[in-house]
Design a protein around this motif. Structure first.
Motif, mmCIF file in Angstrom:
data_model
loop_
_atom_site.group_PDB
_atom_site.id
_atom_site.type_symbol
_atom_site.label_atom_id
_atom_site.label_comp_id
_atom_site.label_asym_id
_atom_site.label_seq_id
_atom_site.Cartn_x
_atom_site.Cartn_y
_atom_site.Cartn_z
ATOM 1 N N ASP A 32 0.915 -1.171 0.028
ATOM 2 C CA ASP A 32 -0.015 0.049 -0.067
ATOM 3 C C ASP A 32 1.118 1.260 -0.127
ATOM 4 O O ASP A 32 1.342 1.771 0.958
ATOM 5 N N PRO A 34 2.709 5.200 -0.750
ATOM 6 C CA PRO A 34 2.415 6.419 -0.881
ATOM 7 C C PRO A 34 1.774 6.808 -2.262
ATOM 8 O O PRO A 34 2.386 6.492 -3.093
ATOM 9 N N VAL A 58 5.743 9.779 4.373
ATOM 10 C CA VAL A 58 6.815 10.091 3.715
ATOM 11 C C VAL A 58 6.641 9.588 2.011
ATOM 12 O O VAL A 58 6.173 8.530 1.673
ATOM 13 N N LYS A 148 -4.759 -0.187 6.646
ATOM 14 C CA LYS A 148 -5.667 -1.136 6.279
ATOM 15 C C LYS A 148 -6.102 -1.994 7.211
ATOM 16 O O LYS A 148 -5.537 -2.355 8.057
ATOM 17 N N SER A 172 2.240 0.969 9.163
ATOM 18 C CA SER A 172 2.116 0.173 10.725
ATOM 19 C C SER A 172 2.027 -1.588 10.721
ATOM 20 O O SER A 172 1.867 -2.013 11.632
ATOM 21 N N ILE A 189 9.467 -3.280 4.794
ATOM 22 C CA ILE A 189 10.533 -2.156 4.919
ATOM 23 C C ILE A 189 9.863 -0.817 4.975
ATOM 24 O O ILE A 189 8.606 -0.720 4.453
ATOM 25 N N ASP A 192 10.120 5.283 8.035
ATOM 26 C CA ASP A 192 9.687 6.201 9.287
ATOM 27 C C ASP A 192 10.073 5.285 10.533
ATOM 28 O O ASP A 192 9.065 4.295 10.655
HETATM 29 C C1 LIG Z 1 0.270 4.058 2.638
HETATM 30 S S1 LIG Z 1 1.305 3.885 3.860
HETATM 31 C C2 LIG Z 1 1.220 2.322 4.257
HETATM 32 C C3 LIG Z 1 0.168 1.992 5.398
HETATM 33 C C4 LIG Z 1 -0.220 0.532 5.652
HETATM 34 N N1 LIG Z 1 -1.062 -0.085 4.737
HETATM 35 C C5 LIG Z 1 -0.718 0.394 7.150
HETATM 36 O O1 LIG Z 1 -1.712 -0.461 7.059
HETATM 37 O O2 LIG Z 1 -0.300 0.827 8.080
HETATM 38 C C6 LIG Z 1 2.879 3.915 3.005
HETATM 39 C C7 LIG Z 1 4.062 3.889 3.928
HETATM 40 O O3 LIG Z 1 5.247 3.804 3.156
HETATM 41 C C8 LIG Z 1 6.394 4.347 3.818
HETATM 42 N N2 LIG Z 1 7.317 4.909 2.922
HETATM 43 C C9 LIG Z 1 7.375 5.867 1.874
HETATM 44 N N3 LIG Z 1 8.547 6.015 1.065
HETATM 45 C C10 LIG Z 1 9.230 4.966 1.618
HETATM 46 C C11 LIG Z 1 10.400 4.480 1.062
HETATM 47 N N4 LIG Z 1 11.077 5.008 0.170
HETATM 48 N N5 LIG Z 1 10.950 3.247 1.788
HETATM 49 C C12 LIG Z 1 10.205 2.660 2.873
HETATM 50 N N6 LIG Z 1 9.099 3.183 3.424
HETATM 51 C C13 LIG Z 1 8.446 4.286 2.667
HETATM 52 C C14 LIG Z 1 5.580 5.802 4.608
HETATM 53 O O4 LIG Z 1 6.357 6.117 5.783
HETATM 54 C C15 LIG Z 1 4.412 5.067 4.836
HETATM 55 O O5 LIG Z 1 4.134 4.924 6.301
#
Ligand SMILES: C[S@@+](CC[C@H](N)C(=O)[O-])C[C@H]1O[C@@H](n2cnc3c(N)ncnc32)[C@H](O)[C@@H]1O
Length: 230
Positions: A32, A34, A58, A148, A172, A189, A192
């Motif tokens: 999922d 960003p 991020v 999610k 999370s 991975i 944050d």
């Molecule tokens: C849409 S959220 C995912 C939420 C997840 N589906 C949940 O249930 O918690 C996307 C996550 O990707 C992380 N993220 C963004 N860019 C990233 C990168 N280059 N490497 C690793 N994580 C990254 C963000 O910090 C964020 O927590």
């Protein structure tokens, strides 16, 4: 970089783009990412139902480019309607978040995952609107603004046969919780540290209490003596 191994889950606090070469070629990507919709607002209400970490996600300030993930044999990507023009022909899993409840707020009632390959498009109906939820009730807090349901990620796991399951944007840790419950090998991975720590905690709990997210069935309704005699 930090690495935590919890059961069959290996979690990295790192930028997934810098780890691309280390991800096994046969991995199933279930993620999922960003979406590039600049998620800044706090959602989720107040008190015990509020999102703990009200901060920008991020990577969410720029349009998401899925290209680097498309060469993996199996791929499931949420939010894909936001970057559909960058995806080849595939199929769709629609998450109906209202599940029969009449539409009642200004947030989207449906989310879409793109799935690599040919096949049928599918719908998964599961109520998840603010405090109205079909699962994970019971006073638990939300940990991530785009968190999610575990049930949804469990449904996604049915779409992929390969191993390990890799969620490069773990947030999370919901995909990891689903994998822990399903006995699937997982690599997560997250960039944050706050969300990474939450993911570690949730996945540890999922192994410690495998039925933690399973809703208890409602107690059977007592037949009234009067009703039974009628
Ligand atoms: C849409 S959220 C995912 C939420 C997840 N589906 C949940 O249930 O918690 C996307 C996550 O990707 C992380 N993220 C963004 N860019 C990233 C990168 N280059 N490497 C690793 N994580 C990254 C963000 O910090 C964020 O927590």
């Amino acid at each position: 970089m930090r690495k935590e191994i919890i059961g069959d889950c290996t979690l990295y606090l790192y930028d997934c783009h810098s780890m691309l070469a280390d991800i096994p070629d046969n991995s199933a990507i279930v993620s999922d990412p960003p979406y590039g919709i600049a998620f800044q607002r706090g959602v989720g209400g107040q008190g015990k139902h509020s999102v703990r970490n009200r901060k920008a996600i991020v990577g969410d300030a720029h349009p998401f480019d899925p290209a680097i993930w498309l060469s993996f044999p199996e791929v499931v990507l949420w939010g894909a309607n936001h970057y559909a023009q960058r995806l080849p022909h595939g199929r769709w899993l629609a998450w109906d978040k209202l599940a029969g409840v009449p539409e009642y707020d200004d947030f989207s009632d449906v989310e879409f995952a793109w799935i690599k390959g040919r096949g049928k498009d599918r719908i998964f109906s599961h109520l998840w609107k603010g405090i109205c939820k079909a699962s994970e009730k019971g006073g638990k807090e939300r940990w991530h603004p785009t968190q999610k349901p575990v049930a949804l990620m469990e449904r996604c796991l049915k779409e992929v046969a390969g191993s390990p399951i890799v969620d490069p944007y773990m947030g999370s840790g919901t995909t990891g919780v689903a994998c822990a419950k399903a006995g699937r090998q997982f690599i997560g991975i997250e960039i944050d540290e706050g969300y990474f720590n939450i993911a570690c905690e949730r996945i540890r709990k999922a192994y410690a209490q495998p039925d933690m997210f399973v809703e208890r069935p409602a107690p059977p309704q007592q037949l009234s003596m009067l009703g039974a005699a009628e």
